[in-house]
Design an enzyme around this catalytic site. Sequence first.
Site, PDB file in Angstrom:
ATOM      1  N   ASP A  16       0.843  -1.205   0.000  1.00 23.00           N
ATOM      2  CA  ASP A  16       0.000   0.000   0.000  1.00 23.00           C
ATOM      3  C   ASP A  16       0.878   1.255   0.000  1.00 23.00           C
ATOM      4  O   ASP A  16       0.375   2.378  -0.058  1.00 23.00           O
ATOM      5  CB  ASP A  16      -1.006  -0.006   1.157  1.00 23.00           C
ATOM      6  N   SER A  17       2.216   1.050  -0.012  1.00 27.87           N
ATOM      7  CA  SER A  17       3.128   2.167  -0.272  1.00 27.87           C
ATOM      8  C   SER A  17       2.877   2.725  -1.676  1.00 27.87           C
ATOM      9  O   SER A  17       3.369   3.795  -2.023  1.00 27.87           O
ATOM     10  CB  SER A  17       4.590   1.719  -0.134  1.00 27.87           C
ATOM     11  N   ASP A  73      -1.088  -5.978  -0.126  1.00 24.02           N
ATOM     12  CA  ASP A  73      -1.495  -5.375   1.147  1.00 24.02           C
ATOM     13  C   ASP A  73      -2.998  -5.186   1.194  1.00 24.02           C
ATOM     14  O   ASP A  73      -3.589  -4.644   0.253  1.00 24.02           O
ATOM     15  CB  ASP A  73      -0.854  -3.982   1.297  1.00 24.02           C
ATOM     16  N   LYS A  83      -1.207  -9.254   2.921  1.00 21.11           N
ATOM     17  CA  LYS A  83      -0.440  -8.806   4.092  1.00 21.11           C
ATOM     18  C   LYS A  83      -1.327  -7.876   4.895  1.00 21.11           C
ATOM     19  O   LYS A  83      -2.081  -7.082   4.327  1.00 21.11           O
ATOM     20  CB  LYS A  83       0.855  -8.107   3.659  1.00 21.11           C
ATOM     21  N   GLU A 100      -1.416  -5.367   8.623  1.00 18.48           N
ATOM     22  CA  GLU A 100      -0.655  -4.730   9.699  1.00 18.48           C
ATOM     23  C   GLU A 100      -1.355  -4.958  11.041  1.00 18.48           C
ATOM     24  O   GLU A 100      -2.542  -4.665  11.180  1.00 18.48           O
ATOM     25  CB  GLU A 100      -0.534  -3.221   9.432  1.00 18.48           C
ATOM     26  N   GLU A 119       9.089  -4.081  10.471  1.00 13.27           N
ATOM     27  CA  GLU A 119       9.542  -2.809   9.906  1.00 13.27           C
ATOM     28  C   GLU A 119      10.122  -1.915  10.988  1.00 13.27           C
ATOM     29  O   GLU A 119       9.491  -1.665  12.027  1.00 13.27           O
ATOM     30  CB  GLU A 119       8.355  -2.102   9.205  1.00 13.27           C
TER      31      GLU A 119
HETATM   32  O1  KIV Z   1       3.604  -1.123   1.607  1.00 16.53           O
HETATM   33  C1  KIV Z   1       4.785  -1.499   1.619  1.00 16.53           C
HETATM   34  O2  KIV Z   1       5.573  -1.219   0.714  1.00 16.53           O
HETATM   35  C2  KIV Z   1       5.236  -2.297   2.748  1.00 16.53           C
HETATM   36  C3  KIV Z   1       6.690  -2.606   2.816  1.00 16.53           C
HETATM   37  C4  KIV Z   1       7.432  -1.404   3.214  1.00 16.53           C
HETATM   38  C5  KIV Z   1       6.980  -3.762   3.688  1.00 16.53           C
HETATM   39  O3  KIV Z   1       4.466  -2.657   3.576  1.00 16.53           O
END
Ligand code: KIV
Length: 272
Positions: free
Chosen positions: A52-53, A91, A121, A123, A190
Site C-alpha cells: 500500500d506504499s 497489502d 499482508k 498490519e 519494519e
Molecule cells: O507497503 C509497503 O511497501 C510495505 C513494505 C514497506 C513492507 O508494507
Amino acid sequence: MSTYNEEKRKVTTASLRKMKMNGQKIACLTSYDYSMASLVDAAGMDLILVGDSAANVMMGYETTVPITLDEMITYAKGVVRGVKRALVIVDLPFGYYQASPDMALASAVRIMKETGAEGVKMEGGSEIRESIERILTAGIPVCGHLGLTPQSINKFGTYNVRAKEEAEAQKLLDDARLLDEMGCFAIVLEKIPAALAARVASEVSCPVIGIGAGGGVDGQILVAQDMLGMNQGFSPRFLRRYGDLATVITDAVSHYVDDVKTSDFPNEKEQY
Ligand code: KIV
C-alpha cells in the site's frame, strides 16, 4: 536426465519456509505495475509485494491511509500478469479489514479472485487476530506486519524506530509468536532494533522479512522506487540505493525534449 530447472519453479509459501529452514535468505521487493514487476521477477525476486506504499509512490499521498481496495486491486492485476516465478502478495489497505472478520474476509477474497495474487499482508497483531484467523480459515495465506505499521501513522504520529522500549518490544514478541502459531506464512518487521528482530526470527517458525530490521532475519524487503533511486527525498538509514534512476530518467527525458525542440527527432530512419 531431466531438463527441469529447479531455480525456475514458482515460489510458494512452502518454498519460502524451506528457504528459512535451509538458511537461504529471501529477497523481496515491492512492485505496483506490469512492466516493473516483469523486470523484478526476471531478476530473481522470491516475493513481490503490491504494497500500500503505492499510495505514496504511485499516487503521491503523504500516508498509506487514503488508498482504496479498488486501487490496490488495479495495481495488483498488472503485477500478477507480469510475474512468472515470484510469490505475489497484496497489502490489505487501511479500512478494509479492521472493522470485522467478515469485512476482512470479503476484502481478501476480492484480492484473490480479482487479481490472481497468492496471499495478503495485514498490519497488526492481537488486535486483528480474529480477522487474520477468518482469512486463514478460508485458505488464503496471510503475511503479518509488525513494528512500524504505517497505516497507524495517525495514532503514533511519527515514522521513528518502534519497539525500543521494553513493553513495546515484549508486545511485538508476543504478537509475532501469535501470528506464527495462527499460521501466517511470513511476518514483515519494519523499523525495529536489529537485536529484537533477530530474536523474533530465531523464535518463530515462519520466515521473518525485515525492512530496517537488521541482518539477523530471514529475508529483506525494500520499496522498489526507493532502492532504485527514483525517490531522492527519502533517505532513511536502512535504505541502500542500487541505482540512480532519477538521474537516468531526467537525463533521458531532457535529452528527448532537446531533440524534439531542435527537430533532431525523428530523423529520416525514424519515420515511414
Ligand atoms: O507497503 C509497503 O511497501 C510495505 C513494505 C514497506 C513492507 O508494507
